[in-house]
Design a protein around this motif. Structure first.
Motif, short mmCIF file in Angstrom:
data_model
loop_
_atom_site.label_atom_id
_atom_site.label_comp_id
_atom_site.label_asym_id
_atom_site.label_seq_id
_atom_site.Cartn_x
_atom_site.Cartn_y
_atom_site.Cartn_z
N ASN A 1 0.86 -1.18 0.00
CA ASN A 1 0.00 0.00 0.00
C ASN A 1 0.90 1.24 0.00
O ASN A 1 1.59 1.51 0.98
CB ASN A 1 -0.92 -0.01 1.23
CG ASN A 1 -1.83 1.20 1.29
OD1 ASN A 1 -1.81 2.07 0.43
ND2 ASN A 1 -2.64 1.27 2.33
N SER A 2 0.87 1.97 -1.10
CA SER A 2 1.68 3.18 -1.24
C SER A 2 0.86 4.46 -1.17
O SER A 2 1.39 5.55 -1.31
CB SER A 2 2.43 3.15 -2.59
OG SER A 2 3.26 2.02 -2.67
N ASN A 3 -0.45 4.32 -1.01
CA ASN A 3 -1.32 5.51 -1.04
C ASN A 3 -1.03 6.47 0.10
O ASN A 3 -0.77 6.06 1.23
CB ASN A 3 -2.79 5.09 -0.97
CG ASN A 3 -3.34 4.71 -2.32
OD1 ASN A 3 -2.65 4.72 -3.32
ND2 ASN A 3 -4.62 4.34 -2.35
N SER A 4 -1.12 7.75 -0.20
CA SER A 4 -0.97 8.79 0.81
C SER A 4 -2.13 8.73 1.80
O SER A 4 -3.29 8.81 1.41
CB SER A 4 -0.94 10.17 0.14
OG SER A 4 -1.15 11.17 1.11
N ALA A 5 -1.79 8.60 3.09
CA ALA A 5 -2.82 8.61 4.13
C ALA A 5 -3.36 10.02 4.34
O ALA A 5 -4.43 10.20 4.91
CB ALA A 5 -2.27 8.05 5.43
N ASN A 6 -2.62 11.02 3.86
CA ASN A 6 -3.14 12.40 3.92
C ASN A 6 -4.25 12.60 2.90
O ASN A 6 -5.18 13.37 3.12
CB ASN A 6 -2.01 13.41 3.69
CG ASN A 6 -1.03 13.43 4.83
OD1 ASN A 6 -1.41 13.34 5.99
ND2 ASN A 6 0.25 13.51 4.53
N THR A 7 -4.15 11.91 1.76
CA THR A 7 -5.19 11.98 0.75
C THR A 7 -6.37 11.10 1.14
O THR A 7 -7.52 11.50 1.02
CB THR A 7 -4.63 11.51 -0.62
OG1 THR A 7 -3.47 12.29 -0.92
CG2 THR A 7 -5.64 11.68 -1.73
N VAL B 1 -2.83 5.43 -7.99
CA VAL B 1 -2.12 5.57 -6.72
C VAL B 1 -2.33 7.00 -6.23
O VAL B 1 -2.29 7.95 -7.02
CB VAL B 1 -0.61 5.26 -6.90
CG1 VAL B 1 0.17 5.58 -5.64
CG2 VAL B 1 -0.41 3.80 -7.30
N LYS B 2 -2.58 7.15 -4.93
CA LYS B 2 -2.79 8.48 -4.35
C LYS B 2 -1.43 9.04 -3.92
O LYS B 2 -0.87 8.63 -2.90
CB LYS B 2 -3.74 8.41 -3.14
CG LYS B 2 -5.08 7.75 -3.46
CD LYS B 2 -5.81 8.41 -4.62
CE LYS B 2 -7.13 7.72 -4.90
NZ LYS B 2 -7.62 7.95 -6.25
N TRP B 3 -0.91 9.95 -4.73
CA TRP B 3 0.44 10.48 -4.51
C TRP B 3 0.41 11.60 -3.48
O TRP B 3 -0.49 12.45 -3.48
CB TRP B 3 1.04 10.97 -5.83
CG TRP B 3 1.19 9.85 -6.82
CD1 TRP B 3 0.35 9.55 -7.85
CD2 TRP B 3 2.20 8.85 -6.82
NE1 TRP B 3 0.80 8.43 -8.51
CE2 TRP B 3 1.93 7.97 -7.90
CE3 TRP B 3 3.33 8.60 -6.03
CZ2 TRP B 3 2.74 6.88 -8.21
CZ3 TRP B 3 4.13 7.51 -6.32
CH2 TRP B 3 3.84 6.66 -7.40
N GLU B 4 1.38 11.60 -2.61
CA GLU B 4 1.49 12.58 -1.53
C GLU B 4 1.52 14.00 -2.08
O GLU B 4 2.27 14.30 -3.01
CB GLU B 4 2.77 12.31 -0.71
CG GLU B 4 2.92 13.16 0.52
CD GLU B 4 1.87 12.87 1.58
OE1 GLU B 4 1.35 13.85 2.15
OE2 GLU B 4 1.56 11.69 1.83
N GLY B 5 0.68 14.86 -1.52
CA GLY B 5 0.69 16.28 -1.89
C GLY B 5 0.03 16.59 -3.22
O GLY B 5 0.10 17.72 -3.69
N LYS B 6 -0.60 15.59 -3.84
CA LYS B 6 -1.24 15.80 -5.14
C LYS B 6 -2.75 15.56 -5.01
O LYS B 6 -3.21 14.87 -4.11
CB LYS B 6 -0.67 14.82 -6.18
CG LYS B 6 0.84 14.91 -6.35
CD LYS B 6 1.26 16.23 -6.95
CE LYS B 6 2.76 16.25 -7.21
NZ LYS B 6 3.21 17.53 -7.75
N GLU B 7 -3.51 16.11 -5.96
CA GLU B 7 -4.95 15.87 -5.92
C GLU B 7 -5.23 14.41 -6.28
O GLU B 7 -4.39 13.72 -6.84
CB GLU B 7 -5.69 16.87 -6.82
CG GLU B 7 -5.32 16.87 -8.29
CD GLU B 7 -6.14 15.88 -9.10
OE1 GLU B 7 -7.21 15.47 -8.66
OE2 GLU B 7 -5.68 15.51 -10.18
N ASN B 8 -6.43 13.97 -5.92
CA ASN B 8 -6.80 12.54 -5.99
C ASN B 8 -6.46 11.84 -7.30
O ASN B 8 -6.05 10.69 -7.29
CB ASN B 8 -8.31 12.38 -5.75
CG ASN B 8 -8.64 12.40 -4.29
OD1 ASN B 8 -7.76 12.56 -3.44
ND2 ASN B 8 -9.91 12.26 -3.96
N HIS B 9 -6.68 12.51 -8.42
CA HIS B 9 -6.55 11.83 -9.71
C HIS B 9 -5.24 12.15 -10.44
O HIS B 9 -5.07 11.77 -11.59
CB HIS B 9 -7.76 12.14 -10.59
CG HIS B 9 -9.04 11.69 -9.95
ND1 HIS B 9 -9.38 10.36 -9.84
CD2 HIS B 9 -10.03 12.37 -9.35
CE1 HIS B 9 -10.54 10.25 -9.21
NE2 HIS B 9 -10.95 11.46 -8.89
#
Length: 193
Positions: A72-78, A175-183
């Motif tokens: 799981n690499s998804n940003s928990a902030n997102t 993948v939900k990248w850190e500091g980026k919008e959802n898509h």
């Protein structure tokens, strides 16, 4: 160089914590003749819809030395549901037959070029990539599934055959990248086929 690993490339190493309290690196799976690494998460409807078919595939090929590793690499902030505590709770509830690793820095996702959840990578005994892409053709609703590409790839590889469809596009949430919008996707990310 393409964003995602190409067929024939070696599996990048990693050192990541797992929900079982241990930390794993690539070498910890050396005893497996085939290694399936897949990028996944806790919330994506494509993951939730296909986890049981992934379980069935993992259990089917385990006796033949195939090991599955979820990352799981998804940003928990997102997506707060993708944090480590939710990962641990999910594994306790569902008892999936794979280790579940947390890639908080997203360095492993970048090294592999993970595009979506789920995104599957199959590596041979030398850890060279032999298949990359989707698990099935309808991960959101497996009642409408017509092709299990992951199963087909494993079956052909274990039979000593060349994989007839080694590359498919993963189907799922990005993948939900850190500091980026959802898509958001990295600009060099693209379809595999």
């Amino acid at each position: 160089m393409s964003f995602t690993l190409n067929i024939g490339e070696k599996a990048p190493d990693f050192t990541l914590p797992a929900t079982d309290g241990k930390t794993y690196s690539l070498k910890d799976f050396d005893d497996s003749g085939v290694l399936v690494i897949f990028f996944t998460c806790n919330h994506c409807p494509y993951v939730l819809g296909s986890d049981e078919i992934t379980r069935a595939t993992a259990e089917k090929y385990k006796p033949q030395g195939v090991r599955f590793v979820g990352i799981n690499s998804n940003s928990a902030n997102t997506y707060p549901d993708d944090d480590f505590d939710h990962m641990t709770a999910r594994m306790e509830e569902f008892k999936f037959p794979w280790v579940y690793l947390r890639d908080k820095t997203q360095e492993t996702a970048l090294a592999y070029g993970a595009l979506r959840t789920p995104h599957f990578y199959v590596f041979d005994k030398n850890r060279k990539l032999v298949y990359s892409g989707r698990g099935v053709d309808n991960p959101k609703d497996i009642s409408k599934m017509t092709v299990n590409d992951l199963d087909n790839a494993l079956k052909e590889h274990l039979a000593g055959k060349e994989i007839s469809v080694p590359l498919t596009n993963p189907i799922g949430c990005n993948v939900k990248w850190e500091g980026k919008e959802n898509h958001w996707m990295p600009p060099e990310a693209c379809d595999l086929v």
